[in-house]
Design a protein around this motif. Structure first.
Motif, mmCIF file in Angstrom:
data_model
loop_
_atom_site.group_PDB
_atom_site.id
_atom_site.type_symbol
_atom_site.label_atom_id
_atom_site.label_comp_id
_atom_site.label_asym_id
_atom_site.label_seq_id
_atom_site.Cartn_x
_atom_site.Cartn_y
_atom_site.Cartn_z
ATOM 1 N N ARG A 180 10.297 2.851 -15.796
ATOM 2 C CA ARG A 180 8.956 2.363 -16.156
ATOM 3 C C ARG A 180 8.350 1.514 -15.047
ATOM 4 O O ARG A 180 7.322 0.861 -15.233
ATOM 5 C CB ARG A 180 8.998 1.588 -17.470
ATOM 6 N N LEU A 181 9.023 1.501 -13.875
ATOM 7 C CA LEU A 181 8.518 0.823 -12.675
ATOM 8 C C LEU A 181 8.191 -0.643 -12.959
ATOM 9 O O LEU A 181 7.070 -1.117 -12.721
ATOM 10 C CB LEU A 181 7.283 1.548 -12.137
ATOM 11 N N GLY A 182 9.190 -1.357 -13.452
ATOM 12 C CA GLY A 182 9.010 -2.771 -13.746
ATOM 13 C C GLY A 182 8.591 -3.570 -12.523
ATOM 14 O O GLY A 182 9.166 -3.420 -11.448
ATOM 15 N N GLY A 183 7.578 -4.393 -12.681
ATOM 16 C CA GLY A 183 7.121 -5.248 -11.588
ATOM 17 C C GLY A 183 6.286 -4.537 -10.539
ATOM 18 O O GLY A 183 5.997 -5.121 -9.484
ATOM 19 N N TYR A 184 5.855 -3.300 -10.799
ATOM 20 C CA TYR A 184 5.134 -2.526 -9.783
ATOM 21 C C TYR A 184 3.869 -3.243 -9.323
ATOM 22 O O TYR A 184 3.582 -3.311 -8.123
ATOM 23 C CB TYR A 184 4.786 -1.144 -10.334
ATOM 24 N N PHE A 185 3.105 -3.766 -10.269
ATOM 25 C CA PHE A 185 1.854 -4.435 -9.905
ATOM 26 C C PHE A 185 2.120 -5.610 -8.973
ATOM 27 O O PHE A 185 1.442 -5.787 -7.958
ATOM 28 C CB PHE A 185 1.133 -4.913 -11.169
ATOM 29 N N ARG A 186 3.118 -6.403 -9.297
ATOM 30 C CA ARG A 186 3.431 -7.571 -8.465
ATOM 31 C C ARG A 186 3.869 -7.146 -7.068
ATOM 32 O O ARG A 186 3.428 -7.708 -6.066
ATOM 33 C CB ARG A 186 4.539 -8.405 -9.115
ATOM 34 N N TYR A 187 4.742 -6.154 -6.998
ATOM 35 C CA TYR A 187 5.259 -5.711 -5.705
ATOM 36 C C TYR A 187 4.144 -5.125 -4.834
ATOM 37 O O TYR A 187 4.062 -5.396 -3.635
ATOM 38 C CB TYR A 187 6.359 -4.663 -5.899
ATOM 39 N N PHE A 188 3.284 -4.300 -5.446
ATOM 40 C CA PHE A 188 2.233 -3.655 -4.669
ATOM 41 C C PHE A 188 1.219 -4.688 -4.178
ATOM 42 O O PHE A 188 0.729 -4.604 -3.044
ATOM 43 C CB PHE A 188 1.534 -2.581 -5.502
ATOM 44 N N LYS A 189 0.902 -5.672 -5.010
ATOM 45 C CA LYS A 189 -0.044 -6.705 -4.604
ATOM 46 C C LYS A 189 0.522 -7.552 -3.460
ATOM 47 O O LYS A 189 -0.229 -8.025 -2.606
ATOM 48 C CB LYS A 189 -0.410 -7.591 -5.791
ATOM 49 N N THR A 190 1.826 -7.744 -3.445
ATOM 50 C CA THR A 190 2.444 -8.461 -2.324
ATOM 51 C C THR A 190 2.146 -7.759 -1.018
ATOM 52 O O THR A 190 1.717 -8.372 -0.032
ATOM 53 C CB THR A 190 3.966 -8.559 -2.526
ATOM 54 N N MET A 191 2.368 -6.441 -1.003
ATOM 55 C CA MET A 191 2.094 -5.654 0.199
ATOM 56 C C MET A 191 0.611 -5.680 0.550
ATOM 57 O O MET A 191 0.230 -5.845 1.720
ATOM 58 C CB MET A 191 2.540 -4.212 -0.021
ATOM 59 N N GLU A 192 -0.246 -5.560 -0.454
ATOM 60 C CA GLU A 192 -1.678 -5.497 -0.195
ATOM 61 C C GLU A 192 -2.195 -6.802 0.401
ATOM 62 O O GLU A 192 -3.040 -6.800 1.303
ATOM 63 C CB GLU A 192 -2.436 -5.178 -1.482
ATOM 64 N N ILE A 193 -1.693 -7.937 -0.064
ATOM 65 C CA ILE A 193 -2.131 -9.220 0.471
ATOM 66 C C ILE A 193 -1.772 -9.329 1.952
ATOM 67 O O ILE A 193 -2.570 -9.809 2.769
ATOM 68 C CB ILE A 193 -1.508 -10.381 -0.328
ATOM 69 N N VAL A 194 -0.568 -8.878 2.310
ATOM 70 C CA VAL A 194 -0.150 -8.931 3.714
ATOM 71 C C VAL A 194 -1.070 -8.064 4.567
ATOM 72 O O VAL A 194 -1.527 -8.474 5.649
ATOM 73 C CB VAL A 194 1.312 -8.482 3.868
ATOM 74 N N ILE A 195 -1.369 -6.852 4.111
ATOM 75 C CA ILE A 195 -2.236 -5.958 4.878
ATOM 76 C C ILE A 195 -3.651 -6.511 4.966
ATOM 77 O O ILE A 195 -4.315 -6.414 6.006
ATOM 78 C CB ILE A 195 -2.221 -4.551 4.257
#
Length: 591
Positions: A410-425
């Motif tokens: 169910r891809l737990g934590g997907y939103f948090r993980y993806f936002k981490t990457m997006e903030i860096v970019i």
């Protein structure tokens, strides 16, 4: 907030700005990086004191640091006008405004999302209550191998105050705010670009994640990563040896915040080495700075292996033993199902971002030879693409090797993980756009005013595109939702503990019964509120299952009554209609 709390926080902030002034005037640190450097050094001081294991060492360290900062601030006030001007800076003014915003948004708030990552608030509370790092007897700690970086700073900020939950949230938010203003250290001297960059990066690091309120560290990791990148870029642009002095503390806090901080720190170091000029000594200085976080992280690993017997097999441990244990319980079909779910969600939700980023990267790479930006700036688009690809691969590995199948599929934590990457970019994009606009303005008179405006509009355009994905309410004060899991659990517990406070210590294992099959962290909320060591949950109305689980529990917390729970209460001699929703069970769990 009462008068006493205002005085306490004023003293903390006075001490902070005293050290900031000291770094700016005596060490030559750029004002944009001074607050984060001070906070990083404070964090490391508490961390090292905790590793010594000397009783009271952490409290003494805090008192000494607080007194030193206050003395430095008084010295600033007594100094001549030229020295006092060290605190008059646009970046520090932005930092002060961010602190006001944080105070408005956070004062009186509580942590609401209390899943198993309640670990972050648990470890901070253990440190504040006991004045030491967690040990094996602290059963409430979920992830024994996770380093306590952010908790050490929270401890520092709160040790001279009294314990309130919003103090903990505010302390971590202050650390993020210090990261935010580091973007000013790589911006050109243009008011429009500066305002847009600081505003957009502030929103990215706060509003577009939910980590501010919940003490989760994904947003903090992203902010620290950007701060480290900005600092490396600043050092490479100036080329002065003293400018590298603060890189070690910033990288150290990054790797001590979470195990995945090692990946982000490695990315910063590799980027710095790749972007540095071959013969100016910058590569050697970056490698020397990287030794500091490596040594401090190794010290933490030694500490946990001495303190916790099962650390290598504990949840989300950074070890081959844990990864093999998780992988052994997954079939090839399970792994394929996880991969399909990840691919579908990534492409469906973020395909526009992927296409735009790829096209921009290819286009800028083709145009790169025509512009003469510093190497550390011109390398940013390629670095962003590499970071994007490697990070997505890392997310896949986390789901396959580190998460159990139920959570992974169910891809737990997907939103948090993806936002981490997006903030860096986004941080890298802001830095590139700002410096590109400066180059264009200097190269062509016609672009002198147009280029900064284009850069500012590009930053604000991302903000507009990201609004639809916003799941945070940081801009608005949050009210109490009666359906919120924490509120429900607090109300149920308060009915009992209002008159039975002395019995809270009797609850080591608490069984929670509820019907909310979509949420499986009521147990973690109850662990935090009652300090129970174990809090299993059941959503089954079957009386036999409830009875079997209750035999292992000291108490039963009922959030949703069912036929099964009513039947079980009658079986142990309790009247369901006159129950306070929490009852201590007999030693054997039977009536």
């Amino acid at each position: 907030m009462n008068g006493e709390a205002i005085i306490e926080w004023a003293f903390v902030l006075v001490s902070l700005f005293g050290y900031v002034r000291l770094l700016i005037h005596h060490c030559g640190v750029k004002p944009a990086f001074a607050p984060l450097t001070v906070m990083s050094l404070q964090t490391l001081a508490v961390y090292i004191a905790g590793l010594t294991g000397i009783p009271g060492a952490m409290k003494v360290t805090v008192c000494v640091l607080q007194a030193g900062g206050a003395a430095a601030f008084i010295g600033c006030l007594l100094a001549d006008r030229r020295r006092a001007d060290a605190l008059r800076n646009a970046a520090l003014a932005s930092f002060a405004l961010l602190l006001v915003w944080i105070g408005y948004a956070i004062v009186g708030e509580k942590v609401r999302i209390c899943d198993n990552f309640t670990h972050w608030i648990q470890i901070a509370r253990v440190m504040l209550e006991n004045g030491r790092l967690p040990i094996s007897s602290d059963r409430v700690i979920t992830f024994t191998s996770y380093p306590p970086g952010s908790a050490c700073f929270i401890y520092y900020m709160c040790a001279c105050l009294h314990y309130e939950e919003w103090y903990l949230i505010a302390a971590q938010a202050m650390l993020i705010a210090a990261c935010v203003i580091t973007v000013a250290g790589v911006l050109p001297r243009n008011a429009l670009v500066y305002t847009a960059a600081v505003f957009v990066f502030s929103i990215a690091c706060t509003v577009f994640t939910e980590q501010i309120y919940d003490l989760l560290v994904d947003g903090l990791l992203a902010a620290l990563t950007c701060a480290g990148l900005f600092y490396v870029i600043h050092c490479l642009k100036t080329g002065k040896q003293p400018d590298f002095l603060c890189l070690g503390p910033i990288l150290s806090v990054l790797v001590l915040t979470k195990n995945s901080g090692l990946f982000f720190a490695a990315f910063i170091v590799i980027f710095g080495i790749a972007a540095a000029k071959p013969r100016d000594g910058s590569r050697k200085r970056i490698l020397l700075c990287a030794l500091i976080p490596a040594a401090l992280y190794a010290a933490w690993q030694l500490h946990v292996h001495l303190i916790f017997a099962d650390v290598s097999s504990g949840k989300h441990a950074l070890s081959a033993k844990y990864y093999s244990m998780i992988l052994k319980n997954k079939s090839p079909e399970d792994i394929l199902a996880t991969l399909k779910a990840f691919a579908a969600r990534t492409w469906t939700k973020h395909r526009i971002r992927i296409v735009i980023l790829t096209v921009l990267g290819i286009g800028i790479a083709a145009w790169k030879k025509k512009i003469r930006l510093p190497r550390c700036i011109s390398s940013l688009p390629a670095a962003a693409l590499v970071f994007y690809a490697v990070y997505l691969l890392g997310m896949v590995c986390v789901y396959i090797f580190s998460m159990r199948q139920r959570e992974a599929v169910r891809l737990g934590g997907y939103f948090r993980y993806f936002k981490t990457m997006e903030i860096v970019i986004v941080g890298m994009g802001i830095c590139y756009a700002a410096n590109l606009s400066e180059w264009a303005a200097l190269r062509n008179v016609r672009f002198r005013k147009l280029a900064p405006a284009i850069a500012a509009l590009a930053m604000l355009a991302w903000l507009g595109c990201a609004v639809k994905d916003c799941e945070s309410s940081f801009l608005l004060r949050r009210g109490i939702d009666p359906t919120d899991p924490r509120t429900r659990t607090e109300l149920a517990l308060s009915e009992y503990f209002a008159c039975e406070e002395e019995r809270k210590a009797d609850i080591k294992t608490l069984l929670i019964c509820h019907n909310d099959s979509e949420i499986d962290y009521y147990g973690d909320i109850a662990k935090y509120l009652t300090k129970a060591e174990r809090a299993p949950e059941t959503v089954s109305p079957d009386r036999e299952e409830i009875a079997a689980m209750a035999k292992q529990a000291d108490a039963l917390l009922i959030l949703d009554r069912t036929e099964g729970t009513d039947a079980y209460l009658r079986a142990i001699g309790r009247d369901p209609d006159n129950c306070t929703f929490l009852c201590l069970l007999p030693a054997d769990g039977e009536g």
